[in-house]
Design an enzyme around this catalytic site. Structure first.
Site, short mmCIF file in Angstrom:
data_model
loop_
_atom_site.label_atom_id
_atom_site.label_comp_id
_atom_site.label_asym_id
_atom_site.label_seq_id
_atom_site.Cartn_x
_atom_site.Cartn_y
_atom_site.Cartn_z
N SER A 16 0.85 -1.50 0.01
CA SER A 16 -0.44 -0.22 -0.25
C SER A 16 1.12 1.02 0.16
O SER A 16 -0.14 1.95 -0.59
CB SER A 16 -1.52 -0.46 1.49
OG SER A 16 -1.72 -1.06 1.46
N CYS A 44 -2.00 -6.02 2.85
CA CYS A 44 -3.29 -6.28 2.67
C CYS A 44 -4.72 -6.95 2.11
O CYS A 44 -4.70 -7.24 2.21
CB CYS A 44 -3.43 -4.25 2.87
SG CYS A 44 -4.83 -3.86 3.34
N CYS A 49 -5.87 -7.87 5.19
CA CYS A 49 -7.10 -6.70 5.74
C CYS A 49 -8.02 -7.14 5.40
O CYS A 49 -9.26 -7.98 5.61
CB CYS A 49 -7.01 -5.24 5.91
SG CYS A 49 -4.94 -5.10 6.13
N LYS A 52 -8.85 -11.36 4.83
CA LYS A 52 -9.68 -11.41 6.70
C LYS A 52 -10.95 -11.24 6.34
O LYS A 52 -11.72 -11.65 7.06
CB LYS A 52 -8.23 -10.92 7.68
CG LYS A 52 -8.73 -11.56 8.56
CD LYS A 52 -7.81 -10.63 9.57
CE LYS A 52 -7.40 -9.22 9.43
NZ LYS A 52 -6.09 -8.61 9.90
N TYR A 181 -4.68 -8.45 17.88
CA TYR A 181 -5.59 -7.98 16.42
C TYR A 181 -5.85 -9.22 15.50
O TYR A 181 -6.97 -9.70 14.92
CB TYR A 181 -6.24 -6.38 16.18
CG TYR A 181 -5.01 -6.36 14.45
CD1 TYR A 181 -5.21 -6.28 13.56
CD2 TYR A 181 -4.15 -5.74 15.15
CE1 TYR A 181 -4.19 -5.87 12.51
CE2 TYR A 181 -2.84 -5.42 14.04
CZ TYR A 181 -3.39 -5.96 12.21
OH TYR A 181 -2.11 -6.00 11.67
N GLU A 185 -9.27 -11.69 15.26
CA GLU A 185 -9.37 -11.81 14.24
C GLU A 185 -9.77 -13.40 14.25
O GLU A 185 -10.97 -13.81 13.34
CB GLU A 185 -9.09 -10.71 13.31
CG GLU A 185 -9.34 -8.91 13.79
CD GLU A 185 -9.03 -8.37 12.93
OE1 GLU A 185 -9.57 -6.91 12.47
OE2 GLU A 185 -8.35 -8.52 11.70
N ALA A 343 -10.34 -0.08 13.40
CA ALA A 343 -11.03 -0.53 14.46
C ALA A 343 -10.52 -2.02 14.16
O ALA A 343 -9.09 -2.90 13.89
CB ALA A 343 -12.47 -1.11 12.99
N HIS A 438 -32.16 8.19 15.77
CA HIS A 438 -33.25 7.50 16.20
C HIS A 438 -34.22 6.68 15.47
O HIS A 438 -33.93 7.24 14.67
CB HIS A 438 -33.75 8.74 17.53
CG HIS A 438 -34.98 7.49 18.16
ND1 HIS A 438 -34.32 6.63 18.93
CD2 HIS A 438 -36.08 6.95 18.50
CE1 HIS A 438 -34.96 5.89 20.45
NE2 HIS A 438 -36.08 6.10 18.80
N GLU A 443 -26.13 6.41 18.18
CA GLU A 443 -27.37 7.92 19.41
C GLU A 443 -26.61 8.04 20.56
O GLU A 443 -26.95 9.35 21.17
CB GLU A 443 -29.22 7.90 19.16
CG GLU A 443 -29.50 6.97 19.95
CD GLU A 443 -30.41 6.86 19.36
OE1 GLU A 443 -31.06 8.17 19.98
OE2 GLU A 443 -31.26 5.67 19.17
#
Length: 461
Positions: A16, A44, A49, A52, A181, A185, A343, A438, A443
């Site tokens: 990348s 990646c 990434c 996966k 991670y 994962e 994340a 909502h 929220e």
């Protein structure tokens, strides 16, 4: 650009960071050559990434099928076919690889499918063709590779996060070793797809560096989905009839079909020729660079995981772009590594931007902690035993939001949007005056009004 050299920029590595740097530099008029010895796209795209995340999606259908009954659907017992998923996943990876290649060629970059090593400050050697290429600037973007625990007897029987994508069948029993991670994962993926999964980690919590409450929530969730063994180490592996015998340091033994070691990664610097130009790697094997990605040799730069600054694909891309802007665009730019939205694609997911609670207290002293923990709306009918946890950390002195942590469905998607606000310096007052959408889980981020009671450090002197 000077005609003294064969090219203005030679990029070693087609991941990348290297691809972005090559394309942007070529856009500024530089003559660019990029060498990649394996497949363009890097970790990646090829074995990280992207494939996966496709496997994560595959695993989550199991929950969807199960949850459907609570909403009135009758679904026949689903059956998963690993070979179909693998074939389609691999085809998508190949498609993306083609796009990366095409984009480089379209930008005017010469792509060489060979290994390249550094010969001197302005030259590389293409190993396959034994050809020397001179360059005004060399960029090292070779990434990192997974490592095993060589001190463990039988470690050669284990696979890493590279070989896991080559498995031809879904293992009935799998041991995943690690607490980061990647381990988290993959353990979640295999458990969801139907493997009897054991996750082994030497620490008392998963995901070191994340907020402790998020780590606890993940541990609780995973303990319901798989066999979670914390605070223990692998002692040895042995090939036996029917699988791989695993022995832990407390004497426990069990047999599995596959062992996945996801215990760390190391920069790909072996044999690269750094010693020829006097570049010394650090204790982690990474190439030291300054804020502009320049090494100790002025004509050689490095970006991405090989520098071990923040090992994430978007960071490598940003570093590659900043390098090209600085060196070839006359637009000096460096990357701020202090505030990075990220994340973890566990199930449930984790999304984070900013500091965890302990770090925030160390930096700011007095912080307010706003927290919401609740059962998601979907679970009220599906009956699934899960929760959502959200935390917003606020510096009391400035009212600035210095950390947001989300544990729950689509946390990764949510944190990208929240990351914009936090990066812009949003305050808690900014969050409070934002109208809630909502009914949504997100929220809660703009409706938390009362901080939880916490003890602030007492000022001395």
């Amino acid at each position: 650009m000077s005609e003294t050299y064969d090219v203005d920029l030679f990029v070693i590595g087609g991941g990348s960071g290297g691809v972005r740097a090559a394309r942007i530099a070529a856009g500024y008029g530089a003559r660019v050559t990029l060498a990649e010895e394996y497949r363009v796209g890097g970790t990646c795209v090829i074995r990280g990434c992207v494939p996966k995340k496709l496997m994560v999606y595959a695993g989550r259908f199991a929950d969807e099928f199960e949850d459907a009954a609570g909403f009135g659907w009758t679904v026949e017992a689903p059956r998963f076919d690993w070979s179909v998923m693998k074939r389609r996943r691999d085809a998508e990876v190949t498609r993306l690889e083609g796009i990366y290649d095409a984009n480089l060629i379209r930008a005017g970059v010469t792509v060489v499918p060979e290994r390249a090593v550094i010969e001197d400050a302005h030259a590389v050697r293409l190993v396959g063709s034994d050809r020397r290429v001179t360059a005004k600037v060399i960029l090292v973007a070779v990434g990192a590779h997974p490592v095993k625990e060589p001190a463990v007897p039988g470690a050669e029987l284990a696979i890493t996060s590279n070989e896991v994508f080559e498995l031809e069948t879904l293992p009935d029993r799998i041991l995943v070793i690690g607490g980061g991670y990647i381990a988290v994962e993959f353990a979640g993926v295999f458990a969801a797809l139907g493997s009897r999964t054991t996750l082994l980690h030497r620490g008392d919590r998963l995901l070191r560096g994340f907020d402790d409450e998020i780590r606890d929530a993940l541990g609780d969730a995973y303990a319901k989905r798989l066999s979670l063994k914390l605070g223990r180490n692998l002692a040895k592996l042995e090939r036996v009839d029917g699988g791989i015998a695993t022995t832990l340091d407390d004497g426990e033994t069990f047999v599995v079909d596959q062992v996945l070691m996801a215990t760390g990664r190391r920069p790909n610097v072996a044999g690269l020729g750094l010693d020829r130009v006097g570049i010394e790697t650090d204790a982690a094997g990474a190439i030291p660079v300054d804020a502009y990605s320049r090494t100790a040799v002025p004509s050689i730069y490095a970006v991405g995981d090989v520098t071990n600054r923040a090992n994430l694909t978007p960071i490598a891309i940003r570093e590659g772009h900043a390098f090209a802007d600085t060196v070839f665009g006359d637009r000096p730019a460096c990357v701020d590594h202090r505030l990075i939205p990220t994340a973890v694609f566990s199930t449930p997911e984790i999304g984070v931007v900013g500091h965890n609670e302990d770090t925030a207290r160390e930096i700011y002293g007095r912080i307010d902690v706003f927290k919401a923990s609740f059962r998601p709306m979907k679970a009220t009918l599906s009956g699934r035993d899960e929760k959502v946890l959200m935390k917003v950390l606020v510096d009391c002195a400035s009212d600035k939001v210095v950390g947001v942590h989300v544990f729950g469905h689509d946390a990764g998607e949510l944190i990208q949007a929240v990351g914009i606000a936090v990066t812009m310096g949003a305050t808690k007052a900014d969050f409070d005056r934002t109208i809630a959408v909502h009914p949504t889980a997100s929220e809660e981020l703009v409706t938390m009004r009362v901080p939880q009671v916490t003890k602030h450090p007492v000022a001395v002197g």
